[in-house]
Design an enzyme around this catalytic site. Structure first.
Site, mmCIF file in Angstrom:
data_model
loop_
_atom_site.group_PDB
_atom_site.id
_atom_site.type_symbol
_atom_site.label_atom_id
_atom_site.label_comp_id
_atom_site.label_asym_id
_atom_site.label_seq_id
_atom_site.Cartn_x
_atom_site.Cartn_y
_atom_site.Cartn_z
ATOM 1 N N ASP A 95 0.217 -8.373 1.528
ATOM 2 C CA ASP A 95 0.015 -6.211 1.269
ATOM 3 C C ASP A 95 2.202 -6.394 1.447
ATOM 4 O O ASP A 95 2.641 -5.340 1.944
ATOM 5 C CB ASP A 95 0.464 -5.918 3.174
ATOM 6 N N SER A 113 5.056 2.385 8.299
ATOM 7 C CA SER A 113 4.429 1.812 6.510
ATOM 8 C C SER A 113 5.618 1.517 5.959
ATOM 9 O O SER A 113 6.390 1.669 5.717
ATOM 10 C CB SER A 113 3.159 1.949 6.309
ATOM 11 N N GLY A 170 3.153 6.646 7.882
ATOM 12 C CA GLY A 170 4.953 6.934 7.744
ATOM 13 C C GLY A 170 5.437 5.907 8.187
ATOM 14 O O GLY A 170 6.776 5.616 7.400
ATOM 15 N N HIS A 191 0.708 -1.363 0.201
ATOM 16 C CA HIS A 191 -0.361 0.363 -0.007
ATOM 17 C C HIS A 191 0.537 1.156 -0.464
ATOM 18 O O HIS A 191 0.699 2.164 -0.270
ATOM 19 C CB HIS A 191 -1.304 -0.185 0.982
#
Length: 515
Positions: free
Chosen positions: A166, A244, A242, A130
């Site tokens: 992800d 991630s 941020g 993502h």
């Protein structure tokens, strides 16, 4: 004659006795006179050293790992805004054309940011899907810029991405980049120290500390994909937007997870962060680099956690396992169905490994490639059974059609029938949408706090009794008779259809009658 009152003499006597006792105890070294603080409670030299060692360990880990962490800036083009009134409009004399007419609109740019970490000296980077994709979470972003700790910037390209985990792999060009050591999340235990490193809220290369607060955490709906893997590490190390894609690191300086999500009502850190286990992430990375895409085997079943009712119906002494809700797709070529499994079975082991929850089954099956065979053991209404399932291949994200919004379909106006499971049933309307069952009993209402409360909702359609005495449900009378034939306190297992705009899904509902 004494002028001291009798009560005062009594108080003075007690005070004198206390003072004498205190002096005596002090002379025997039973107590010490002094201020309220007790200097004997100060940390010992060994205690201080252990705290200093822990602090130095954090410093060493941060120094070692942070150079391999990168900041990722992403730009995506969005649809251009409509052109407003030309600034020349009021200044142009009659008959002159507006010079801005006919010029194409410049697209708007949507910026976002995240983190990642370098895993090879030639510039391969692990991050979240993502972080580096567009709004559809599938297509690579229009521009990806990577900045390293020494402030150098690189344009990155997406090597591959996997929405189901992800995970994404991107690459920058160069050599001799600092890298991070890969650990083994399976060896980590709840309570161990971890550090989260990333770029939260625009604050570059930030380090936070915490512990692993849970493993195997499932967050249904997080990735919006029916094949999504939800086997996550939970931590209380502060994770914010941020972070991630950044690493979750153990006390040995090894990455054991990729920071992915937070549980929060505000969108900011509230004490719960989640990371994808690194063993899963590296398997995905290896497939992406080798094949350009991710191929993984699936049983082809929709599953759910086992609750107390499901365990009782299955004949389990413990509340554990995974309940098969439906087959996907529901045809003779479905891997699990072809092997002999049935809706309502509770999976208790996979590959001879115990299955206590959904994440455990996913973790085991994900180790197998499409076409490989995995041994599955189930409990079927008190009878243990074993099967060998040749795994199928999960469809690509572009082949999936998913929708979780219920179809707008009004319940029937026919006279409802109340039942002992706290559900009011009505006949199906004549004009059911395409893809919906043509026979069954429509759930019109669910009694608050009744047996079916929280398990069934209005507009569900009961299509089959799975146990006891399995039979299809063609009408309200069928479901009423089935429920009435069961004594209070016993269980009934139902197969229901829950409509969505994409067509709908089936599920298994286990209920205790009359409770």
């Amino acid at each position: 004659m004494s002028f001291i009152p009798k009560r005062a003499r009594w108080v003075l006597g007690i005070s004198a006795a206390f003072a004498a006792g205190l002096i005596f105890a002090s002379s025997m070294n039973w107590t010490r006179l002094g201020f309220a603080q007790n200097n004997d409670n100060k940390p010992s030299a060994s205690d201080v050293k252990s705290l200093a060692d822990a602090s130095n360990a954090f410093v060493s880990i941060a120094d070692h790992v942070t150079p391999a962490v990168v900041s990722i800036k992403v730009d995506n083009k969005t649809q251009a805004a409509p052109r407003g009134r030309s600034p020349f409009g009021d200044m142009l004399p009659p008959g002159f054309e507006d010079p801005m007419q006919g010029f194409p609109q410049r697209p708007q740019i949507q910026e976002s940011s995240g983190s990642g970490f370098i895993v090879s000296k030639d510039g391969y980077i692990l991050t979240n899907n993502h972080v580096v994709t567009g709004p559809d979470r599938k297509t690579p972003a229009d521009r990806i810029t990577v900045r390293t700790m020494d402030q150098r910037e690189y344009t990155a390209r997406v090597i591959g991405n996997d929405p189901t985990t992800d995970i994404a792999v991107i690459k920058i060009e160069g050599k001799d980049f600092p890298t991070i050591n890969i650990g083994d999340d399976a060896k980590m235990k709840v309570g161990e120290w971890v550090l989260a490193i990333g770029n939260p809220l625009g604050l570059d290369f930030t380090v936070t500390a915490g512990i692993i607060s849970a493993k195997g955490r499932s967050l249904p709906g997080l990735l919006g994909n029916q094949y999504s893997i939800t086997d996550l590490i939970q931590t209380d190390a502060a994770i914010n937007p941020g972070n991630s894609g950044g690493p979750l690191v153990n006390a040995r300086g090894e990455v054991i997870g990729i920071n992915t999500a937070i549980a929060s009502q505000t969108g900011y850190y509230s004490g719960y962060g989640f990371a994808v286990p690194i063993t899963l992430a590296t398997r995905v990375m290896d497939q992406i680099i080798k094949h350009g895409k991710v191929r993984f085997g699936v049983l082809g079943v929709a599953i759910n956690e086992v609750d107390a009712d499901a365990a009782a119906v299955a004949g389990l002494k413990q509340i554990r396992g995974v309940l098969i809700q439906a087959f996907q797709p529901d045809n003779s070529e479905n891997p699990a169905k072809k092997a002999g499994l049935q809706v309502g079975d509770v999976i208790v082991t996979a590959d001879d490994k115990p299955v206590d929850r959904v994440s455990a089954l996913q973790r085991t099956v994900r180790n197998f490639a499409p076409g490989e065979t995995v041994k599955i053991e189930v409990m079927r209404y008190g009878t243990p059974k074993s099967f060998s399932v040749k795994l199928g291949e999960a469809p690509s994200a572009s082949q999936e059609v998913a929708s979780s919004r219920p179809a707008n379909r009004a319940p029937s106006s026919n006279t409802p029938v109340n039942t002992k499971i706290g559900v009011t049933f009505a006949p199906l309307p004549a004009n059911v949408p395409a893809g919906f069952p043509k026979q069954g009993a429509l759930v019109q209402d669910v009694e608050a706090l009744g047996p079916a409360y929280g398990k069934m909702v209005p507009r569900d359609i009961v299509i089959e009794v799975l146990h006891p005495n399995g039979r299809p449900i063609k009408s309200v009378a069928d479901i009423q008779n089935a429920i009435n034939s069961i004594r209070d306190g016993e269980y009934i297992s139902l197969k229901i259809f829950r409509g969505t705009e994409g067509g709908g899904t089936t599920a298994v509902v286990n209920l205790r009658v009359g409770q």
